[in-house]
Scaffold this motif. Structure first.
Motif, PDB file in Angstrom:
ATOM      1  N   GLN A  51       0.832  -1.205   0.000  1.00  0.00           N
ATOM      2  CA  GLN A  51       0.000   0.000   0.000  1.00  0.00           C
ATOM      3  C   GLN A  51       0.862   1.248   0.000  1.00  0.00           C
ATOM      4  O   GLN A  51       1.770   1.376   0.803  1.00  0.00           O
ATOM      5  N   ILE A  52       0.594   2.148  -0.933  1.00  0.00           N
ATOM      6  CA  ILE A  52       1.236   3.460  -0.874  1.00  0.00           C
ATOM      7  C   ILE A  52       0.158   4.491  -0.560  1.00  0.00           C
ATOM      8  O   ILE A  52      -1.029   4.222  -0.694  1.00  0.00           O
ATOM      9  N   GLY A  53       0.572   5.651  -0.137  1.00  0.00           N
ATOM     10  CA  GLY A  53      -0.395   6.617   0.358  1.00  0.00           C
ATOM     11  C   GLY A  53      -0.373   7.937  -0.350  1.00  0.00           C
ATOM     12  O   GLY A  53      -0.274   8.022  -1.565  1.00  0.00           O
ATOM     13  N   GLY A  54      -0.433   8.974   0.450  1.00  0.00           N
ATOM     14  CA  GLY A  54      -0.485  10.326  -0.074  1.00  0.00           C
ATOM     15  C   GLY A  54      -0.828  11.284   1.031  1.00  0.00           C
ATOM     16  O   GLY A  54      -0.608  10.987   2.203  1.00  0.00           O
ATOM     17  N   ALA A  55      -1.357  12.426   0.660  1.00  0.00           N
ATOM     18  CA  ALA A  55      -1.711  13.448   1.642  1.00  0.00           C
ATOM     19  C   ALA A  55      -2.993  14.142   1.213  1.00  0.00           C
ATOM     20  O   ALA A  55      -3.258  14.298   0.025  1.00  0.00           O
ATOM     21  N   VAL A  56      -3.759  14.548   2.210  1.00  0.00           N
ATOM     22  CA  VAL A  56      -5.038  15.210   1.976  1.00  0.00           C
ATOM     23  C   VAL A  56      -5.157  16.368   2.963  1.00  0.00           C
ATOM     24  O   VAL A  56      -4.784  16.230   4.129  1.00  0.00           O
ATOM     25  N   VAL A  57      -5.667  17.502   2.485  1.00  0.00           N
ATOM     26  CA  VAL A  57      -6.036  18.600   3.371  1.00  0.00           C
ATOM     27  C   VAL A  57      -7.526  18.826   3.160  1.00  0.00           C
ATOM     28  O   VAL A  57      -7.969  19.103   2.042  1.00  0.00           O
ATOM     29  N   ILE A  58      -8.266  18.669   4.242  1.00  0.00           N
ATOM     30  CA  ILE A  58      -9.709  18.861   4.208  1.00  0.00           C
ATOM     31  C   ILE A  58     -10.051  20.000   5.163  1.00  0.00           C
ATOM     32  O   ILE A  58      -9.693  19.959   6.340  1.00  0.00           O
ATOM     33  N   ALA A  59     -10.737  21.003   4.647  1.00  0.00           N
ATOM     34  CA  ALA A  59     -11.125  22.167   5.448  1.00  0.00           C
ATOM     35  C   ALA A  59     -12.385  21.853   6.233  1.00  0.00           C
ATOM     36  O   ALA A  59     -13.123  20.919   5.902  1.00  0.00           O
ATOM     37  N   PRO A  60     -12.645  22.656   7.277  1.00  0.00           N
ATOM     38  CA  PRO A  60     -13.920  22.508   7.982  1.00  0.00           C
ATOM     39  C   PRO A  60     -15.069  22.588   6.968  1.00  0.00           C
ATOM     40  O   PRO A  60     -15.030  23.379   6.029  1.00  0.00           O
ATOM     41  N   GLY A  61     -16.038  21.745   7.135  1.00  0.00           N
ATOM     42  CA  GLY A  61     -17.144  21.695   6.192  1.00  0.00           C
ATOM     43  C   GLY A  61     -16.920  20.689   5.071  1.00  0.00           C
ATOM     44  O   GLY A  61     -17.787  20.494   4.231  1.00  0.00           O
ATOM     45  N   GLY A  62     -15.738  20.077   5.047  1.00  0.00           N
ATOM     46  CA  GLY A  62     -15.477  19.022   4.081  1.00  0.00           C
ATOM     47  C   GLY A  62     -14.864  19.453   2.759  1.00  0.00           C
ATOM     48  O   GLY A  62     -14.731  18.652   1.847  1.00  0.00           O
TER      49      GLY A  62
END
Length: 136
Positions: A97-108
């Motif tokens: 499994q390889i991954g990554g990165a996510v930025v999620i703001a308030p409210g989605g």
């Protein structure tokens, strides 16, 4: 959803994320029993979750497979990790499994999504930080 080397690097920036109103969370493909050892190796202090079924990886479209581990770029990533002092440890979770990165703001709101293409293909911390709002 990053490897030990990337999480160790990310741990150096935990305060900067907090100052910008962000909250770091890392999700690993292993079991909850692996989390304490992972923290010890990486120095990471923020939120850490286990996803042994890799459901978050599937939802985000992160890749897996032996082909992602073969080639010169994954080898360069492994050598870079060794040079930075990160040693291979006991296999925890899916090795493919390889991954990554996510930025999620308030409210989605999805502000940033980086899907690694191969082992060692890490997003730049500056780009992740840039996606975090100063307003929180």
């Amino acid at each position: 959803m990053l490897c030990r080397q990337q999480v160790a690097e990310l741990s150096k920036y935990e305060n900067q994320f907090s100052e910008k109103g962000g909250r770091l969370a890392v999700i690993g493909p292993g079991r909850a029993s692996h989390l304490a050892g992972f923290r010890e190796v990486t120095g990471y202090r923020s939120d850490l979750f286990a996803d042994p079924d890799r459901e978050a990886y599937r939802v985000l479209g992160f890749s897996s497979g032996i082909s992602k581990m073969l080639g010169i770029k994954p080898l360069q990533g492994a050598l870079s990790a060794l040079k930075s002092g990160i040693r291979p440890g006991t296999l925890q979770g899916s090795a493919l499994q390889i991954g990554g990165a996510v930025v999620i703001a308030p409210g989605g709101e999805l502000r940033y999504l980086y899907r690694e293409k191969y082992v060692g293909d890490h997003p730049q911390v500056a780009k992740i930080l840039g996606a975090v709002s100063d307003r929180g």
